[in-house]
Design a protein around this motif. Structure first.
Motif, PDB file in Angstrom:
ATOM      1  N   SER A 135      41.896  44.017  34.166  1.00 53.63           N
ATOM      2  CA  SER A 135      42.619  42.933  33.847  1.00 53.63           C
ATOM      3  C   SER A 135      42.399  41.946  35.350  1.00 53.63           C
ATOM      4  CB  SER A 135      44.094  42.915  33.449  1.00 53.63           C
ATOM      5  OG  SER A 135      44.881  43.231  34.352  1.00 53.63           O
ATOM      6  N   GLY A 136      42.742  42.282  36.445  1.00 51.34           N
ATOM      7  CA  GLY A 136      42.581  41.574  37.427  1.00 51.34           C
ATOM      8  C   GLY A 136      41.171  41.214  37.776  1.00 51.34           C
ATOM      9  N   PHE A 137      40.140  42.297  37.331  1.00 51.48           N
ATOM     10  CA  PHE A 137      38.826  42.030  37.902  1.00 51.48           C
ATOM     11  C   PHE A 137      37.909  41.429  36.590  1.00 51.48           C
ATOM     12  CE2 PHE A 137      38.827  43.101  42.047  1.00 51.48           C
ATOM     13  CZ  PHE A 137      40.104  44.186  42.067  1.00 51.48           C
ATOM     14  N   ARG A 138      38.448  41.301  35.338  1.00 47.24           N
ATOM     15  CA  ARG A 138      37.547  41.029  34.354  1.00 47.24           C
ATOM     16  C   ARG A 138      36.531  39.849  34.554  1.00 47.24           C
ATOM     17  NH1 ARG A 138      40.370  42.064  29.130  1.00 47.24           N
ATOM     18  NH2 ARG A 138      38.922  40.992  28.025  1.00 47.24           N
TER      19      ARG A 138
ATOM     20  N   THR B  72      42.983  42.163  48.456  1.00 50.29           N
ATOM     21  CA  THR B  72      42.956  43.161  49.478  1.00 50.29           C
ATOM     22  C   THR B  72      41.435  43.470  49.470  1.00 50.29           C
ATOM     23  OG1 THR B  72      44.884  43.890  48.353  1.00 50.29           O
ATOM     24  CG2 THR B  72      43.987  45.290  50.044  1.00 50.29           C
ATOM     25  N   LEU B  73      40.823  43.650  48.485  1.00 56.38           N
ATOM     26  CA  LEU B  73      39.367  44.003  48.337  1.00 56.38           C
ATOM     27  C   LEU B  73      38.397  42.889  49.323  1.00 56.38           C
ATOM     28  CD1 LEU B  73      37.084  45.587  47.221  1.00 56.38           C
ATOM     29  CD2 LEU B  73      37.169  43.963  45.179  1.00 56.38           C
ATOM     30  N   LEU B  74      38.873  41.776  49.360  1.00 55.32           N
ATOM     31  CA  LEU B  74      38.128  40.780  50.056  1.00 55.32           C
ATOM     32  C   LEU B  74      38.449  40.964  51.613  1.00 55.32           C
ATOM     33  CD1 LEU B  74      38.352  37.202  48.339  1.00 55.32           C
ATOM     34  CD2 LEU B  74      36.326  38.803  48.487  1.00 55.32           C
ATOM     35  N   ARG B  75      39.456  41.465  51.978  1.00 53.17           N
ATOM     36  CA  ARG B  75      39.934  41.839  53.164  1.00 53.17           C
ATOM     37  C   ARG B  75      38.959  42.913  53.558  1.00 53.17           C
ATOM     38  NH1 ARG B  75      44.884  43.426  53.748  1.00 53.17           N
ATOM     39  NH2 ARG B  75      45.849  42.440  52.118  1.00 53.17           N
ATOM     40  N   VAL B  76      39.287  44.107  52.938  1.00 53.12           N
ATOM     41  CA  VAL B  76      38.443  45.115  53.295  1.00 53.12           C
ATOM     42  C   VAL B  76      37.028  44.850  53.344  1.00 53.12           C
ATOM     43  CG1 VAL B  76      37.658  47.553  52.366  1.00 53.12           C
ATOM     44  CG2 VAL B  76      40.025  46.676  52.196  1.00 53.12           C
ATOM     45  N   CYS B  77      36.457  44.017  52.473  1.00 55.50           N
ATOM     46  CA  CYS B  77      34.920  43.815  52.638  1.00 55.50           C
ATOM     47  C   CYS B  77      34.683  43.199  54.061  1.00 55.50           C
ATOM     48  CB  CYS B  77      34.476  42.860  51.541  1.00 55.50           C
ATOM     49  SG  CYS B  77      34.340  43.770  50.033  1.00 55.50           S
TER      50      CYS B  77
ATOM     51  N   ILE C 127      32.387  35.625  39.760  1.00 55.14           N
ATOM     52  CA  ILE C 127      31.965  36.393  41.015  1.00 55.14           C
ATOM     53  C   ILE C 127      31.482  35.509  42.262  1.00 55.14           C
ATOM     54  CG2 ILE C 127      29.916  36.783  39.986  1.00 55.14           C
ATOM     55  CD1 ILE C 127      31.613  39.389  42.113  1.00 55.14           C
ATOM     56  N   ARG C 128      30.810  34.490  41.759  1.00 49.50           N
ATOM     57  CA  ARG C 128      30.196  33.753  42.902  1.00 49.50           C
ATOM     58  C   ARG C 128      31.365  33.181  43.801  1.00 49.50           C
ATOM     59  NH1 ARG C 128      25.259  31.319  40.174  1.00 49.50           N
ATOM     60  NH2 ARG C 128      23.881  33.217  40.119  1.00 49.50           N
ATOM     61  N   ALA C 129      32.256  32.619  43.106  1.00 49.56           N
ATOM     62  CA  ALA C 129      33.296  31.920  43.853  1.00 49.56           C
ATOM     63  C   ALA C 129      33.964  33.044  44.712  1.00 49.56           C
ATOM     64  CB  ALA C 129      34.293  31.516  43.020  1.00 49.56           C
ATOM     65  N   THR C 130      34.138  34.267  44.182  1.00 45.10           N
ATOM     66  CA  THR C 130      34.709  35.321  45.074  1.00 45.10           C
ATOM     67  C   THR C 130      33.861  35.644  46.297  1.00 45.10           C
ATOM     68  OG1 THR C 130      35.368  36.236  42.737  1.00 45.10           O
ATOM     69  CG2 THR C 130      35.805  37.448  44.662  1.00 45.10           C
ATOM     70  N   ILE C 131      32.691  35.760  46.003  1.00 40.00           N
ATOM     71  CA  ILE C 131      31.998  35.954  47.103  1.00 40.00           C
ATOM     72  C   ILE C 131      31.957  35.022  48.296  1.00 40.00           C
ATOM     73  CG2 ILE C 131      29.447  36.321  47.802  1.00 40.00           C
ATOM     74  CD1 ILE C 131      28.826  37.792  45.233  1.00 40.00           C
ATOM     75  N   THR C 132      32.071  33.509  47.709  1.00 40.91           N
ATOM     76  CA  THR C 132      31.936  32.798  48.650  1.00 40.91           C
ATOM     77  C   THR C 132      33.473  32.709  49.501  1.00 40.91           C
ATOM     78  OG1 THR C 132      31.187  31.255  46.958  1.00 40.91           O
ATOM     79  CG2 THR C 132      31.969  30.040  48.646  1.00 40.91           C
TER      80      THR C 132
ATOM     81  N   TRP D  55      29.899  45.389  46.197  1.00 39.62           N
ATOM     82  CA  TRP D  55      31.126  45.677  47.067  1.00 39.62           C
ATOM     83  C   TRP D  55      32.287  45.326  46.251  1.00 39.62           C
ATOM     84  CZ3 TRP D  55      30.507  44.192  52.979  1.00 39.62           C
ATOM     85  CH2 TRP D  55      29.507  44.854  53.344  1.00 39.62           C
ATOM     86  N   ILE D  56      32.146  44.132  45.589  1.00 41.85           N
ATOM     87  CA  ILE D  56      33.284  43.550  44.777  1.00 41.85           C
ATOM     88  C   ILE D  56      33.397  44.215  43.373  1.00 41.85           C
ATOM     89  CG2 ILE D  56      34.217  41.315  44.201  1.00 41.85           C
ATOM     90  CD1 ILE D  56      33.114  40.035  46.576  1.00 41.85           C
ATOM     91  N   THR D  57      32.376  43.880  42.781  1.00 42.45           N
ATOM     92  CA  THR D  57      32.248  44.371  41.224  1.00 42.45           C
ATOM     93  C   THR D  57      32.608  45.614  41.041  1.00 42.45           C
ATOM     94  OG1 THR D  57      29.924  44.400  41.202  1.00 42.45           O
ATOM     95  CG2 THR D  57      31.190  42.608  40.388  1.00 42.45           C
ATOM     96  N   LEU D  58      32.370  46.544  42.114  1.00 40.44           N
ATOM     97  CA  LEU D  58      32.546  47.984  41.769  1.00 40.44           C
ATOM     98  C   LEU D  58      33.590  48.433  42.594  1.00 40.44           C
ATOM     99  CD1 LEU D  58      28.981  49.341  41.293  1.00 40.44           C
ATOM    100  CD2 LEU D  58      30.658  48.599  39.708  1.00 40.44           C
ATOM    101  N   LEU D  59      34.305  47.543  43.191  1.00 37.97           N
ATOM    102  CA  LEU D  59      35.654  47.918  43.954  1.00 37.97           C
ATOM    103  C   LEU D  59      35.072  49.086  45.119  1.00 37.97           C
ATOM    104  CD1 LEU D  59      38.274  48.115  41.348  1.00 37.97           C
ATOM    105  CD2 LEU D  59      37.445  46.232  42.868  1.00 37.97           C
TER     106      LEU D  59
END
Lengths: 494, 191
Positions: free
Chosen positions: A357-360, A442-447, A374-379, A411-415
């Motif tokens: 639900s968080g990543f839909r 958290t995912l962004l920080r780990v990336c 996803i593009r915004a997240t990558i940005t 990285w992001i879509t597949l956690l």
């Protein structure tokens, strides 16, 4: 108690542990200001000497308050021994870290070579004895803490998150329960657990029955009454009577609402799910191969994905969901409690829904270019990198023109399940799920931490080598990675 | 849940130019697992068309087929049912149910699919069931001119078969169904 200011950890990227509150003589050891509180709280019940990795430039090592073994080379070994000696009574956990290092410690290997694998500045090889020992001691402590927390009647979620964010030990089915709590599947109130579980599990079975039925069975159900009348083998000879079909339902029906038509439309998705499930983790016996276990696990994965696709017509099934599902199912299925393992499929379904639900929005194609896509997240990842390490950011984006979409998408879509081996990705997920900021942040920080850790190699590389490096991320010490990631949080604040 | 299409006696291009459009729009690839054809297609193009609907195609030799190497009779097993195909012009009198019953006992099948009469029939006797899917193009037969285009779709599910009869009456597709069950399993072969 001296807390030195954080040195330029970006360039040295070293592992260090916090000081115990009582220790006095401290050298320049790197000190995570915020997480020190966290860690010291964890260790305060245990006498644990810190085991900082001595950087080549530093000579002295912190003295553990409880022991007296102190030479700069042997101290590493000595410090390793100490936490173990005080915990010898508790060393029965199925903790893989412990088992790995146990023999080394117990044999008292006089390995000054143990100092050798200490990572050089900036490098990130995984096999470091010293920090592993401290993490293993912490594992024991965190396991004890977790068990204690879980045995409470009403679990303090904040406390649980805090402990879990340091890593959940592999044994005793703790991870399964903790993940269920973190994902909100189990309520914090223990007394409600059995009723909640029963309710959810029966709901899932109900879904399965409804959604995985063949159209012929559905139509049969629709016409229950008329079926009672027709006697299939009434006479032994004669023309068979033709009867009306109900609701215009026949297999070749092209009607939009026809059960058969929808069945055939779903068949495509089911085929794709089937293909993807068969390809999930081909190296693991749990998922792949000809054994009945693997087949039944694959069947379970398929059912979960099919039910999800049917319940969510907006998003259906997208390739990659199977990768996110796999660790959840693995953890829940390997729960030592028989009852839980049997209902792993139902539990996994709900936890999968919650997690997704968080990543839909990452999976919905139409949202790719939108603010939540996803593009915004990558940005955002890119921005994060820019804030923390402008030099690297500039080198990557502008000099070598490595578009973050090339590596960060997966990285992001597949956690991060595809970047590290299975055990490591479970560890990363512990942190992702338990962080109060939420998995996305958290995912962004780990990336970002992943990028920062290999910065030397990235700065030295060109487009091809950088892309190659990032798409085949080298294996690293996960605890170190997560530590750096957590530092990213505080660094921004500070 | 296996879908088996039974049709035949198309007599294309001699007596019928094409399948009715409404039939063609329903017969899309991907839905049907097997096709049983009673024969008299007659040309290769029809054979190719049927192959696009489903690659698993079983045809019996009809007297007007231009391809002469189809078998006179064919048997196959689908699920718990043994099916047999024969065009039917060999069985005299044409369309006689007792004679067809003889053929069925000879082939030892549960469901016998024959054609030639261009009339839909579904008949049950002790040895099993005889189904005639009629003519899918509605072409005239040696017996009569009054033919409605029809074909049959069987849904085989365990010991149960649901036979859907598709007939084109006055330009509209009419679908009926017939339900029947088999009483015994096919005995497993001992070898």
């Amino acid at each position: 108690m001296v807390k030195k200011g954080v040195p330029d950890w970006l360039n040295s990227s070293l592992w260090s542990s916090p000081q115990p509150p009582s220790s006095n003589d401290v050298v320049e050891s790197h000190e995570p200001p915020a997480s020190a509180d966290v860690k010291s709280a964890v260790v305060e019940s245990i006498v644990e000497p810190p085991v900082p990795v001595p950087p080549p430039s530093v000579t002295r090592i912190v003295e553990p308050p409880s022991s007296s073994v102190h030479s700069s080379t042997a101290s590493v070994k000595g410090e390793i021994r100490d936490p173990l000696s005080s915990h010898n009574g508790n060393n029965n956990y199925g903790n893989t870290n412990f088992n790995n290092y146990n023999s080394e410690e117990e044999n008292g290997i006089s390995n000054n070579s143990s100092t050798a694998p200490i990572p050089a500045v900036g490098a990130n090889t995984g096999a470091v004895v010293a920090p592993a020992a401290s993490s293993l001691a912490e594992d024991i402590s965190s396991q004890a803490q977790l068990l204690q927390e879980l045995s409470r009647k009403i679990i303090n979620m904040g406390e649980l998150r805090r402990i879990a964010s340091q890593g959940i030990p592999d044994g005793a089915g703790i991870r399964s329960t903790v993940w269920k709590l973190l994902l909100g599947y189990l309520p914090p109130d223990r007394t409600l657990w059995s009723s909640e579980l029963a309710k959810k599990r029966s709901q899932y079975n109900h879904f399965k029955e409804e959604l995985l039925m063949y159209p012929s069975d559905i139509t049969r159900k629709l016409e229950k009454s008329s079926l009672e009348n027709s006697e299939p083998y009434g006479e032994s000879k004669g023309f068979l009577s033709r009867s009306e079909i109900t609701h215009g339902e026949h297999p070749l029906s092209l009607g939009k609402s026809s059960v058969w038509n929808m069945f055939f439309q779903d068949t495509e998705i089911i085929e794709q799910i089937d293909r993807d499930v068969k390809r999930t983790h081909p190296d693991m016996h749990f998922f792949s191969g000809d054994s009945t276990v693997a087949k039944s696990n694959q069947e379970a994965l398929k059912n979960i994905l099919i039910v999800f696709a049917k319940l969510n017509p907006g998003i259906r099934y997208v390739q990659g969901m199977n990768e996110i599902l796999a660790p959840l199912f693995y953890v829940f299925k390997n729960d030592p409690s028989e009852e839980n393992a049997v209902s792993a499929e139902a539990d996994t379904f709900f936890c999968f829904v919650e997690l997704l639900s968080g990543f839909r929005d990452n999976f919905v194609q139409q949202l790719d270019n939108s603010v939540v896509g996803i593009r915004a997240t990558i940005t955002r990842l890119s921005q994060l990198l820019k804030e923390h390490d402008e030099e690297l950011w500039r080198h990557l984006e502008i000099t070598t023109k490595v578009n973050p979409q090339f590596y960060a998408f997966r990285w992001i879509t597949l956690l991060l399940t595809q970047e590290f081996n299975f055990a490591d990705s479970l560890h990363i997920w512990d942190t992702l799920l338990s962080d109060p900021d939420g998995p996305q942040e958290t995912l962004l920080r780990v990336c970002c931490a992943m990028l920062v850790i290999v910065r030397r190699r990235l700065l030295a590389g060109d487009f091809t080598s950088n892309l190659k490096l990032l798409q085949h991320y080298p294996s690293t010490n996960i605890s170190h990675l997560l530590y750096v990631a957590s530092k990213l949080r505080t660094h921004v604040a500070g | 849940m296996v879908l088996v299409l039974a049709l035949g006696d198309l007599h294309m291009p001699h007596r019928g130019s094409d399948l009715p459009l409404k039939f063609k729009s329903m017969l899309v690839p991907g839905k049907i697992q097997h096709i049983i054809c009673t024969g008299n297609l007659c040309i290769k193009e029809v054979h190719d068309y049927l192959k696009t609907v489903c690659p698993d195609l079983h045809i019996a030799q009809g007297e007007y087929d231009e391809e002469t190497r189809f078998p006179e009779t064919k048997t196959l097993t689908i699920g718990q049912f043994k099916l047999g195909v024969c065009h039917g012009h060999q069985v005299i009198p044409w369309g006689d149910l007792d004679s067809l019953a003889m053929l069925q006992r000879q082939l030892d099948v549960d469901i016998l699919v024959t054609g030639h009469t261009h009339q839909f029939t579904a008949y049950k006797h002790e040895a099993g069931v005889v189904i005639n899917p009629g003519s899918a193009t509605g072409s005239y037969s040696s017996i009569t001119y009054d033919v409605n285009p029809s074909f049959v779709l069987m849904d085989i599910d365990g010991l149960r078969v649901v036979v859907y009869v598709y007939e084109l009456i006055d330009g509209e597709v009419k679908v009926d169904k017939i339900d029947f069950k088999k009483t015994t399993d096919i005995k497993p072969l001992t070898h």
